[in-house]
Design a protein around this motif. Structure first.
Motif, mmCIF file in Angstrom:
data_model
loop_
_atom_site.group_PDB
_atom_site.id
_atom_site.type_symbol
_atom_site.label_atom_id
_atom_site.label_comp_id
_atom_site.label_asym_id
_atom_site.label_seq_id
_atom_site.Cartn_x
_atom_site.Cartn_y
_atom_site.Cartn_z
ATOM 1 N N LYS A 140 5.034 15.134 19.709
ATOM 2 C CA LYS A 140 5.170 14.239 20.858
ATOM 3 C C LYS A 140 5.870 14.971 21.993
ATOM 4 O O LYS A 140 6.965 15.494 21.843
ATOM 5 C CB LYS A 140 5.986 12.994 20.471
ATOM 6 C CG LYS A 140 6.155 11.979 21.593
ATOM 7 C CD LYS A 140 4.820 11.299 21.929
ATOM 8 C CE LYS A 140 5.006 10.155 22.932
ATOM 9 N NZ LYS A 140 5.344 10.639 24.272
ATOM 10 N N PHE A 141 5.194 15.016 23.124
ATOM 11 C CA PHE A 141 5.744 15.592 24.342
ATOM 12 C C PHE A 141 5.852 14.489 25.393
ATOM 13 O O PHE A 141 5.147 13.476 25.319
ATOM 14 C CB PHE A 141 4.843 16.721 24.857
ATOM 15 C CG PHE A 141 4.824 17.942 23.988
ATOM 16 C CD1 PHE A 141 5.720 18.970 24.199
ATOM 17 C CD2 PHE A 141 3.905 18.059 22.945
ATOM 18 C CE1 PHE A 141 5.702 20.106 23.399
ATOM 19 C CE2 PHE A 141 3.877 19.180 22.137
ATOM 20 C CZ PHE A 141 4.780 20.212 22.363
ATOM 21 N N PRO A 142 6.703 14.659 26.394
ATOM 22 C CA PRO A 142 6.840 13.636 27.436
ATOM 23 C C PRO A 142 5.506 13.300 28.088
ATOM 24 O O PRO A 142 4.698 14.200 28.369
ATOM 25 C CB PRO A 142 7.803 14.298 28.440
ATOM 26 C CG PRO A 142 8.602 15.259 27.630
ATOM 27 C CD PRO A 142 7.654 15.773 26.587
ATOM 28 N N GLN A 175 2.895 12.137 26.956
ATOM 29 C CA GLN A 175 1.693 12.379 26.161
ATOM 30 C C GLN A 175 1.160 11.071 25.595
ATOM 31 O O GLN A 175 1.914 10.235 25.096
ATOM 32 C CB GLN A 175 2.009 13.349 25.018
ATOM 33 C CG GLN A 175 0.794 13.877 24.294
ATOM 34 C CD GLN A 175 1.183 14.905 23.255
ATOM 35 O OE1 GLN A 175 2.223 14.777 22.607
ATOM 36 N NE2 GLN A 175 0.389 15.947 23.098
ATOM 37 N N VAL A 224 -0.191 20.179 24.378
ATOM 38 C CA VAL A 224 0.107 19.663 25.702
ATOM 39 C C VAL A 224 -0.478 20.616 26.746
ATOM 40 O O VAL A 224 -0.491 21.833 26.535
ATOM 41 C CB VAL A 224 1.639 19.502 25.863
ATOM 42 C CG1 VAL A 224 2.344 20.843 25.789
ATOM 43 C CG2 VAL A 224 2.008 18.767 27.122
ATOM 44 N N GLY A 260 3.112 19.765 31.949
ATOM 45 C CA GLY A 260 2.560 19.293 30.692
ATOM 46 C C GLY A 260 1.664 18.083 30.864
ATOM 47 O O GLY A 260 0.832 18.027 31.774
ATOM 48 N N GLN A 287 2.318 15.131 31.897
ATOM 49 C CA GLN A 287 2.548 14.431 33.168
ATOM 50 C C GLN A 287 1.682 15.020 34.281
ATOM 51 O O GLN A 287 1.271 14.312 35.208
ATOM 52 C CB GLN A 287 4.026 14.514 33.554
ATOM 53 C CG GLN A 287 4.374 13.733 34.816
ATOM 54 C CD GLN A 287 5.794 13.979 35.300
ATOM 55 O OE1 GLN A 287 6.464 14.908 34.837
ATOM 56 N NE2 GLN A 287 6.268 13.165 36.218
ATOM 57 N N PHE A 309 10.509 23.770 29.474
ATOM 58 C CA PHE A 309 9.915 22.469 29.170
ATOM 59 C C PHE A 309 9.638 22.321 27.675
ATOM 60 O O PHE A 309 9.956 21.280 27.066
ATOM 61 C CB PHE A 309 8.625 22.306 29.980
ATOM 62 C CG PHE A 309 7.660 21.302 29.430
ATOM 63 C CD1 PHE A 309 7.934 19.944 29.506
ATOM 64 C CD2 PHE A 309 6.478 21.714 28.818
ATOM 65 C CE1 PHE A 309 7.041 19.009 28.979
ATOM 66 C CE2 PHE A 309 5.585 20.800 28.309
ATOM 67 C CZ PHE A 309 5.868 19.433 28.385
ATOM 68 N N LEU A 310 9.049 23.349 27.051
ATOM 69 C CA LEU A 310 8.770 23.282 25.620
ATOM 70 C C LEU A 310 10.053 23.157 24.811
ATOM 71 O O LEU A 310 10.120 22.388 23.833
ATOM 72 C CB LEU A 310 7.993 24.525 25.173
ATOM 73 C CG LEU A 310 6.544 24.654 25.651
ATOM 74 C CD1 LEU A 310 5.946 25.977 25.164
ATOM 75 C CD2 LEU A 310 5.689 23.483 25.178
ATOM 76 N N GLN A 358 13.049 21.931 25.815
ATOM 77 C CA GLN A 358 13.649 20.614 26.004
ATOM 78 C C GLN A 358 12.872 19.540 25.249
ATOM 79 O O GLN A 358 13.470 18.625 24.668
ATOM 80 C CB GLN A 358 13.721 20.290 27.496
ATOM 81 C CG GLN A 358 14.708 21.164 28.261
ATOM 82 C CD GLN A 358 14.623 20.986 29.765
ATOM 83 O OE1 GLN A 358 13.668 20.387 30.283
ATOM 84 N NE2 GLN A 358 15.591 21.517 30.484
ATOM 85 N N SER A 359 11.544 19.666 25.242
ATOM 86 C CA SER A 359 10.709 18.704 24.511
ATOM 87 C C SER A 359 10.955 18.800 23.013
ATOM 88 O O SER A 359 11.061 17.781 22.315
ATOM 89 C CB SER A 359 9.230 18.951 24.815
ATOM 90 O OG SER A 359 8.953 18.821 26.184
ATOM 91 N N TYR A 371 12.601 15.943 20.503
ATOM 92 C CA TYR A 371 11.823 15.465 19.356
ATOM 93 C C TYR A 371 12.597 15.658 18.052
ATOM 94 O O TYR A 371 12.640 14.759 17.202
ATOM 95 C CB TYR A 371 10.493 16.202 19.290
ATOM 96 C CG TYR A 371 9.635 15.776 18.123
ATOM 97 C CD1 TYR A 371 8.837 14.643 18.200
ATOM 98 C CD2 TYR A 371 9.631 16.514 16.933
ATOM 99 C CE1 TYR A 371 8.057 14.245 17.133
ATOM 100 C CE2 TYR A 371 8.857 16.118 15.856
ATOM 101 C CZ TYR A 371 8.067 14.987 15.958
ATOM 102 O OH TYR A 371 7.307 14.596 14.890
#
Length: 586
Positions: A45-47, A49, A58, A74, A76, A137-138, A140-141, A145
């Motif tokens: 799960k990514f933001p 998504q 993503v 990603g 978004q 980004f990866l 932080q995601s 998670y």
């Protein structure tokens, strides 16, 4: 899946693997708790998504504003609302940026022309900075998670944050320079601190080798393969197709049987061939302005669902009033013949089958992984060819997860013990002039005198590692050198360049014989001030003095990352010192 031994370390660690792809990216992780069996898991799960699409990947897309700030990234980045806002506020879209890292010479077949057509990066951003933004980004995601499933998440994260081992995947064709750029990006993204201890927590693995680890970890290998039958791993991704061949040498040990290959013929280029066809086909139609929408729909659906050459492929792009009988457009749909769509795939399919043909005597099984492996047409055509030459093809269920999962397994299991060199590697030297050798005598007009008074010829290529050489991880390749200077201070720092020869000659003696196929791989620099202590001046026959330092360069090519050391003799004992490997940014 294969059962792993309990982790034998004394403290908890976290292994995080990032598979940054040309079109889509993924991440996997493993918590290493002392005494517990390691289990590899995906970041699913990514933001932003959509949880209903079933994808664990993503988009590799970033929107920047005029100041170079990330506005969307990603999942978004592909939302309709984001795209509309980007148009209004004139953001810059960055995609396919991974291809901008590719080494010189990795392209051809229209690839270079396409890559040159990629919109340039924002003026305020470099490719390393873009990669850093995406790695941030990866990370932080992944952090969000992983923390979500942990009680006392802050306490738990604090227990691992300084002991995270990062594994970054890259195509088989990426080498030291690209690894250096990726490490720099990881530091900028604050994955690790800017210090040696931090940088040592960044590890690299080729996508082909990660694919092998995934297949082993999922227990996909037959008894014949475990007994020594050769296998080929084809990672068919968005940008590249990476091919590696292995054989088992023990219960948990594999080695390469041929040099790995990397072809820039991934699924993105199927889409680009579709784009080119539609632009030409519709150039005299009012619907040519709809080509971007058609290409988007082709990429999202048609490409993955195409199954048969006699199919009619329908691309929905408009409304019921959109018609053009001459161009097979009706009710907002354009119809493409199956043989036309098949032609978009053909260069990529031929790329894979040519490699299978060349390796068919060494392998019995092909494992097809990566996002492009989800294409039924690609799978069917590769299987059809492979069966004709007596080779099995296996397509694992979770092809999208293979590389990120395999990268974690690479760190934990480390199944590969030997690799095969892809090129000739060596240095440029001034070789001793031997007039009885015809190649020397032909170059007699280039003779020069060194400080010791000996006659030499410049620009000779001294091979350290021949092409197609089996190299174990511990194996060193050493060459002796002699450096001369008029003052001892000039010998306190040694620099030499390692060159890579990409040409077709089996042996090559002089750089000028095929100069276009030589390139500087890196520069090796070492502090030799300790080695110069006690050096005495040497005297020539004409009375002039000079200093000379005899040393060896020890190179390790068998790891997934190139390493070097410098060696010298002191009081009859070999001494060693670290050598810096510096890659040119040019």
């Amino acid at each position: 899946m294969v059962k792993r031994k309990p982790y034998s370390g004394s403290c908890r660690k976290l292994v995080l693997a990032f598979d940054v792809g040309t079109t889509f990216s993924g991440a996997s992780y493993c918590v290493l708790d002392p005494g517990e069996e390691p289990k590899i898991k995906n970041i699913v799960k990514f933001p932003y998504q959509d949880p209903t699409n079933g994808s664990t990947k993503v988009p590799s897309i970033i929107w920047y504003n005029a100041e170079g700030k990330v506005e969307a990234i990603g999942a978004q980045a592909v939302l309709d609302a984001t795209i509309k806002k980007a148009e209004v506020q004139q953001w810059s879209k960055v995609e396919w940026f991974k291809l901008l890292l590719r080494p010189k010479g990795l392209g051809g077949d229209g690839v270079d022309a396409f890559i040159q057509s990629i919109p340039p990066l924002p003026a305020c951003k470099t490719i390393v900075e873009v990669l850093a933004d995406y790695l941030r980004f990866l990370f932080q995601s992944a952090k969000a998670y992983i923390e979500k499933s942990r009680p006392n998440k802050e306490v738990w994260w604090n227990s691992v944050k300084s002991r995270i081992e990062f594994v970054l995947t890259h195509p088989n064709g990426w080498e030291g320079k690209q690894q250096s750029q990726m490490r720099e990006a990881a530091v900028i993204a604050e994955l690790v601190p800017d210090e040696q201890a931090g940088e040592e927590r960044i590890h690299f693995v080729t996508e082909g080798e990660a694919g092998l680890h995934y297949c082993i970890g999922e227990d996909l290998l037959t008894e014949a393969v475990k007994g020594g039958d050769g296998i080929m791993v084809v990672d068919a991704g968005g940008g590249t197709i990476d091919v590696s061949c292995y054989k088992a040498t023990g219960p948990e040990s594999f080695e390469e049987v041929s040099a790995s290959q990397c072809k820039v013929q991934g699924s993105l280029f199927v889409t680009q061939r579709a784009r080119f066809h539609l632009e030409v086909y519709l150039q005299n139609s009012k619907f040519v302005r709809h080509v971007p929408c058609m290409v988007k729909k082709f990429d999202e659906r048609t490409k993955h669902n195409f199954r048969a050459i006699d199919d009619l492929c329908v691309i929905q792009f408009g409304g019921t009033s959109d018609k053009d009988e001459r161009h097979n457009i009706d009710s907002g749909q354009i119809i493409l013949q199956g043989n036309v769509v098949a032609s978009f795939f053909q260069p990529s399919i031929e790329c894979i089958t040519r490699i299978i043909e060349a390796q068919k005597d060494r392998i019995r099984t092909v494992f097809l992984v990566g996002g492009f492996a989800a294409s039924e047409w690609l799978d069917e055509q590769v299987k059809k060819y492979a069966e004709e030459v007596g080779i099995d093809v296996c397509v694992p269920d979770s092809v999208n997860e293979a590389i990120a999962n395999g990268a974690v397994s690479f760190f934990i299991d480390h199944f590969v013990s030997a690799r095969v060199s892809k090129f000739q590697y060596g240095t440029v030297v001034n070789t001793l002039y031997l007039p009885y050798k015809s190649s020397h005598f032909q170059r007699r007009d280039k003779r020069c005198i060194d400080l010791s008074g000996k006659i030499r010829l410049p620009h000779a290529f001294d091979v350290i590692l021949p092409k197609d050489t089996r190299v174990t991880e511990e194996q060193e390749f050493q060459e002796k050198y002699n450096c001369q200077a008029r003052t001892i201070d000039s010998l306190e720092n040694i620099q030499t360049r390692v060159l890579r020869y990409r040409g077709m000659r089996d042996t090559i003696e002089w750089i000028s014989e095929d100069i276009d196929n030589f390139e500087v791989m890196c520069r090796i620099e070492a502090d030799t001030s300790i080695a110069t202590q006690g050096l005495l001046p040497r005297r020539r026959s004409d009375g002039q003095t000079y200093y000379a330092l005899d040393f060896k360069i020890a190179l390790l090519f068998g790891l997934t990352e190139f390493k070097a050391q410098i060696c010298w003799t002191e009081n009859g004992e070999e001494k060693r010192g670290p050598a810096r490997v510096i890659y040119s940014t040019e």
